[in-house]
Motif scaffolding. Structure first.
Motif, PDB file in Angstrom:
ATOM      1  N   VAL A 280      54.947  68.321  57.321  1.00 35.26           N
ATOM      2  CA  VAL A 280      56.177  68.691  56.356  1.00 35.26           C
ATOM      3  C   VAL A 280      56.034  70.123  56.113  1.00 35.26           C
ATOM      4  O   VAL A 280      54.849  70.749  55.765  1.00 35.26           O
ATOM      5  N   SER A 281      57.480  70.807  56.173  1.00 38.67           N
ATOM      6  CA  SER A 281      57.512  72.143  55.895  1.00 38.67           C
ATOM      7  C   SER A 281      56.788  72.481  54.489  1.00 38.67           C
ATOM      8  O   SER A 281      57.218  71.907  53.537  1.00 38.67           O
ATOM      9  N   PRO A 319      49.905  67.868  48.334  1.00 41.01           N
ATOM     10  CA  PRO A 319      50.509  68.321  49.622  1.00 41.01           C
ATOM     11  C   PRO A 319      51.014  69.607  49.731  1.00 41.01           C
ATOM     12  O   PRO A 319      51.008  70.312  50.713  1.00 41.01           O
ATOM     13  N   THR A 320      51.532  70.199  48.787  1.00 43.31           N
ATOM     14  CA  THR A 320      52.057  71.423  48.476  1.00 43.31           C
ATOM     15  C   THR A 320      50.907  72.552  48.773  1.00 43.31           C
ATOM     16  O   THR A 320      51.054  73.277  49.589  1.00 43.31           O
ATOM     17  N   THR A 324      50.563  74.799  52.334  1.00 44.56           N
ATOM     18  CA  THR A 324      50.359  76.400  52.161  1.00 44.56           C
ATOM     19  C   THR A 324      49.096  76.868  53.097  1.00 44.56           C
ATOM     20  O   THR A 324      49.303  77.628  53.619  1.00 44.56           O
ATOM     21  N   ALA A 325      48.189  76.077  52.566  1.00 49.23           N
ATOM     22  CA  ALA A 325      46.517  76.621  53.050  1.00 49.23           C
ATOM     23  C   ALA A 325      46.712  76.233  54.803  1.00 49.23           C
ATOM     24  O   ALA A 325      46.114  77.242  55.375  1.00 49.23           O
ATOM     25  N   ASP A 326      47.236  75.328  55.034  1.00 50.23           N
ATOM     26  CA  ASP A 326      47.191  74.968  56.776  1.00 50.23           C
ATOM     27  C   ASP A 326      47.987  75.994  57.367  1.00 50.23           C
ATOM     28  O   ASP A 326      47.656  76.521  58.313  1.00 50.23           O
ATOM     29  N   ALA A 327      49.160  76.311  56.801  1.00 49.22           N
ATOM     30  CA  ALA A 327      50.160  77.307  57.519  1.00 49.22           C
ATOM     31  C   ALA A 327      49.498  78.760  57.605  1.00 49.22           C
ATOM     32  O   ALA A 327      49.706  79.293  58.382  1.00 49.22           O
TER      33      ALA A 327
END
Length: 419
Positions: A280-281, A319-320, A324-327
């Motif tokens: 999810v974005s 999840p947020t 962001t860390a993954d992105a």
């Protein structure tokens, strides 16, 4: 129906991620290391108040330490990129030991100045763990790994402050400060021995030129950092607003229970996010977090109604942060991943630091319920304003000769029809 749920929530990626060598001990150490960090702000507040100063003075100490942490995270990350992990762990472990052993004996003015350096050289657990996850876990398993990391943060922040308050009230804030220092030193030593990788073997051995900051600090990365600030701004404002609402209605004794429920919702949400079959974005998650926070104050002053109202927003917290860390880990080259993760950690720190006083100012001038609405709305708008910094990926050019001929034939047909 059960089969549909299983296809949406797939638990196999979790098992595969946890089976990767090195990930389990890294996550366990991260929980241990984050507990004293989660407790540090509460203990410093209690210590300053015990010296005879007010909560404003205590807040100033916490604010200066936050500034130091925000400045130090990218600098330490850059040092990890250039010199390796162990020299940074050695430096920050010694600095943490010196600060927490001497802090109980310092006068308030000296303490106010020294916390800047204490924050600047704080053990970089958050950025190091996230950088190591990117090195240990292949891209297709990182979403689950970062979800586990976000859930471990929730566990640390559920236990750290509670243990600190218990020890400070039963013994003394000074002894608690010594305990925090011991915990940080122990964490630094374990991380030094564990020495988790910060790059994969291929990344470490691959030849490459130095990457200038202007090449990797792209508008898209800046947009991700803005989203991180927006998300944690909402979290910082929610924390203060919960306390204010319960105090206004004479139910401040239920604060711990409500905040625990909020953290539990985040744990469940983080687990569900990692089990989803599709990512999810982070932009969408942050916007939903802000929108779900706006109406929380309408739940009234009863603690159980407030707990229920926090459910949608709480489930979006972990999840947020994970998204962001993954992105960020995917967007930057491995040679600068430490600095980028440090910037991500600074963005999270800045968001929390802005959200709490903002909510407090709104609450002082209006009512506690507006603390949720204001921070939720500001977080949503901040995330939406970063939308132009997230350009759509260009459509790939066809490379198959047959497909090229087919597209060319289609274009000729269109030209014939229009003429």
């Amino acid at each position: 129906m059960v089969r549909e749920v299983r296809t949406v929530l797939d638990l196999k990626p979790y098992r595969k991620a946890l089976a990767l060598p090195g990930l389990r001990p890294l996550l366990l150490v991260s929980i241990l290391a984050r507990v004293p960090m989660a407790a540090s702000a509460v203990v410093l507040t209690l210590h300053v108040v015990s010296l005879g100063y007010g909560y404003a003075a205590a807040g100033a100490v916490g604010g200066v330490m936050t500034v130091g942490s925000a400045l130090g995270a990218p600098l330490l990350g850059r040092l990890v990129d250039r010199r390796g992990l162990r020299p940074v762990l050695l430096l920050t472990t010694i600095a943490s030991a010196v600060f927490w052993l001497t802090a109980p004996h310092l006068s308030y003015p000296v303490l106010l100045g020294s916390v800047l350096f204490g924050g600047l050289l704080t053990l970089p657990v958050f950025s190091v763990v996230r950088q190591s996850i990117a090195a240990l876990v292949p891209p297709e398993r990182r979403r689950q790994a970062y979800a586990l990391d976000s859930m471990s943060v929730e566990v640390s922040f559920m236990t750290g402050p509670a243990l600190a308050v218990l020890l400070a009230t039963t013994v003394s804030p000074e002894v608690t400060m010594f305990a925090i220092g011991a915990g940080m030193v122990l964490s630094g030593v374990i991380l030094f021995v564990l020495n988790p990788p910060t790059r994969t073997v291929a990344e470490a051995t691959a030849p490459g030129r130095p990457v200038a900051r202007r090449e990797w600090l792209t508008p898209r990365l800046i947009g991700l950092l803005a989203i991180s600030v927006a998300g944690t701004l909402v979290l910082g404002g929610t924390d203060v607003s919960v306390v204010a609402v319960l105090r206004e209605h004479g139910q401040v004794g239920w604060t711990g229970a409500v905040l625990t429920m909020w953290a539990a919702y985040s744990l469940v949400g983080g687990f569900a996010y990692g089990a989803l079959s599709r990512p999810v974005s982070p932009l969408l998650l942050t916007v939903l977090l802000g929108l779900a926070t706006i109406p929380v104050g309408l739940g009234g002053g009863r603690w159980w109604l407030l707990s229920l109202a926090l459910l949608p927003a709480g489930a979006l917290c972990a999840p947020t942060l994970a998204a962001t860390a993954d992105a960020v880990s995917r967007l930057v080259p491995a040679s600068v991943r430490g600095e980028a993760m440090g910037l991500h950690g600074s963005a999270i720190t800045v968001g929390v630091a802005l959200g709490a006083p903002l909510a407090g100012a709104i609450i002082d001038t209006t009512s506690p319920a507006w603390g949720f609405a204001a921070t939720g709305l500001l977080g949503t708008l901040t995330a939406l304003l970063s939308l132009p910094l997230h350009p759509r990926r260009p459509r790939p050019r066809p490379t198959d000769p047959a497909l090229i001929m087919k597209l060319a034939h289609s274009e000729r047909e269109k030209s014939a029809l229009t003429s």
